[in-house]
Design an enzyme around this catalytic site. Structure first.
Site, PDB file in Angstrom:
ATOM      1  N   SER A  90       0.819  -1.216   0.000  1.00 34.09           N
ATOM      2  CA  SER A  90       0.000   0.000   0.000  1.00 34.09           C
ATOM      3  C   SER A  90       0.854   1.268   0.000  1.00 34.09           C
ATOM      4  CB  SER A  90      -0.946   0.003   1.206  1.00 34.09           C
ATOM      5  OG  SER A  90      -1.821  -1.096   1.161  1.00 34.09           O
ATOM      6  N   GLY A  91       2.031   1.158  -0.579  1.00 37.82           N
ATOM      7  CA  GLY A  91       2.882   2.328  -0.730  1.00 37.82           C
ATOM      8  C   GLY A  91       2.456   3.165  -1.913  1.00 37.82           C
ATOM      9  N   GLY A 131       1.388   1.006  -5.147  1.00 37.20           N
ATOM     10  CA  GLY A 131       0.139   0.284  -4.921  1.00 37.20           C
ATOM     11  C   GLY A 131      -1.057   1.209  -4.844  1.00 37.20           C
ATOM     12  N   ARG A 169      13.860   1.564  -4.107  1.00 38.75           N
ATOM     13  CA  ARG A 169      15.204   2.091  -4.342  1.00 38.75           C
ATOM     14  C   ARG A 169      15.368   3.454  -3.690  1.00 38.75           C
ATOM     15  NH1 ARG A 169      17.582   2.394 -10.203  1.00 38.75           N
ATOM     16  NH2 ARG A 169      15.481   3.036 -10.778  1.00 38.75           N
ATOM     17  N   ARG A 203      18.739  -1.349  -8.834  1.00 37.88           N
ATOM     18  CA  ARG A 203      17.695  -2.355  -8.590  1.00 37.88           C
ATOM     19  C   ARG A 203      18.325  -3.654  -8.074  1.00 37.88           C
ATOM     20  NH1 ARG A 203      16.271   0.265 -13.436  1.00 37.88           N
ATOM     21  NH2 ARG A 203      14.196   1.188 -13.460  1.00 37.88           N
ATOM     22  N   THR A 253       5.672  -5.800  -9.401  1.00 35.15           N
ATOM     23  CA  THR A 253       6.545  -4.680  -9.746  1.00 35.15           C
ATOM     24  C   THR A 253       7.842  -4.683  -8.950  1.00 35.15           C
ATOM     25  OG1 THR A 253       5.711  -3.178  -8.036  1.00 35.15           O
ATOM     26  CG2 THR A 253       4.490  -3.244 -10.112  1.00 35.15           C
ATOM     27  N   HIS A 279      14.808  -5.467 -17.068  1.00 34.19           N
ATOM     28  CA  HIS A 279      14.328  -4.177 -16.557  1.00 34.19           C
ATOM     29  C   HIS A 279      15.386  -3.680 -15.592  1.00 34.19           C
ATOM     30  CE1 HIS A 279      11.839  -0.965 -15.130  1.00 34.19           C
ATOM     31  NE2 HIS A 279      11.837  -1.438 -13.885  1.00 34.19           N
TER      32      HIS A 279
END
Length: 308
Positions: free
Chosen positions: A7-8, A11, A80, A86, A116, A173
């Site tokens: 829920s950051g 999200g 990050r 990453r 993600t 990615h």
């Protein structure tokens, strides 16, 4: 029901856009932080009321509440920080993703999973192993973002709408991603015929470094573009649009690669990956692509065996 784990910023951004697009009338936010998903859900419910949306948001700290979800979006994990790659996130996030994958297998065994968490391709591998799902139902979000960035930077130089460009980005990615301007088109005309070599170099560099640039400028990583990209992928699944887009999936022989997830063009629908599309590459392009694949292989080989 759509469940969003984490829920950051990413999200919550995804939850807002998915709700505005009316992809489901029930959206569950799950997070380990007490009160966070409940507070986000309450705020989003107020948004729904203001916009006149028949969408109910729910918040929970219990994975059991996602039971019956047909789509699970995973944005959980450490983000990050400025100067961090990453790849430096590998082990910490592998542990998080592995735990979440086991919970998904237990409570949403028929779902399509989109994640993600970075480093994205390696975490897609961890999720694939943790859930035991077929590769078609474990999809790494990244390609929609990277392709969107390529289209944006090229469009700025060409003076056209980004929507006019069909962009292709392959491989990892991350810092070894492989934008392919020769296979990115405006109505059949490749970018290599519309931009100079110097402009191509600039567009490629800007695409690769876009995430780091955002983090450098504001002190935390991107969320609005990932949220929008997740909503686009969620729409393909929930409405079975069978849209072609770029995503990280475990290859099973395509491009001569097996059991390694990398960004490639796919067709996405209700069951997940309907088809992997193989782009015809020149020998030089294939070499660059395989170098990017090797970067992912190296990360996957570094994942502690107990997390797989």
């Amino acid at each position: 029901m759509i469940t969003i784990i984490g829920s950051g910023r990413v999200g919550s951004s995804a939850a807002a856009i998915i709700g505005i697009m009316k992809l489901d009338n029930k959206i569950l936010l799950v997070d380990i932080v007490k009160g966070l998903p409940q507070g986000e859900a309450l705020d989003l419910n107020h948004m729904s009321s203001i916009l006149g949306l028949d969408v109910e948001y729910m918040g929970s700290n219990d994975y059991r509440d996602m039971e019956g979800s047909d789509l699970v979006i995973v944005t959980a994990g450490l983000a990050r920080k400025p100067g961090m790659t990453r790849e430096q996130l590998l082990e910490a996030n592998a542990k998080i993703v592995s735990e979440i994958g086991r919970e998904i297998r237990k409570y949403a065994k028929d779902s399509v999973v989109i994640l993600t968490t970075n480093p994205l391709d390696a975490m897609t591998y961890v999720m694939w192993k943790a859930t035991g799902f077929p590769r078609e139902r474990v999809i790494g979000f990244s390609g929609v973002l990277d392709a969107g960035r390529l289209a944006y930077y090229a469009a700025k130089k060409l003076g056209v709408s980004p929507s006019s460009i069909l962009p292709i980005v392959l491989g990892q990615h991350g810092e070894s991603m492989f934008p392919v301007p020769s296979k990115s088109f405006i109505h059949g005309v490749p970018l290599t015929r519309l931009l100079t070599e110097e402009q191509i170099r600039e567009v490629t560099e800007e695409t690769v470094k876009a995430g780091a640039k955002i983090t450098e400028l504001r002190g935390f990583s991107s969320n609005w573009a990932p949220g929008a990209g997740l909503a686009v992928m969620a729409e393909a699944v929930k409405r079975d649009t069978r849209r072609s887009l770029i995503a990280s999936v475990v290859l099973q022989g395509e491009y001569g690669v097996r059991d390694i997830p990398v960004e490639v063009p796919i067709v996405l629908g209700r069951s997940g990956v309907v088809k992997v599309l193989e782009v015809e590459l020149t020998p030089g392009e294939l070499q660059s692509f395989m170098q990017s694949v090797e970067a992912v292989k190296k990360l996957v080989s570094s994942i502690p065996p107990n997390l797989l």
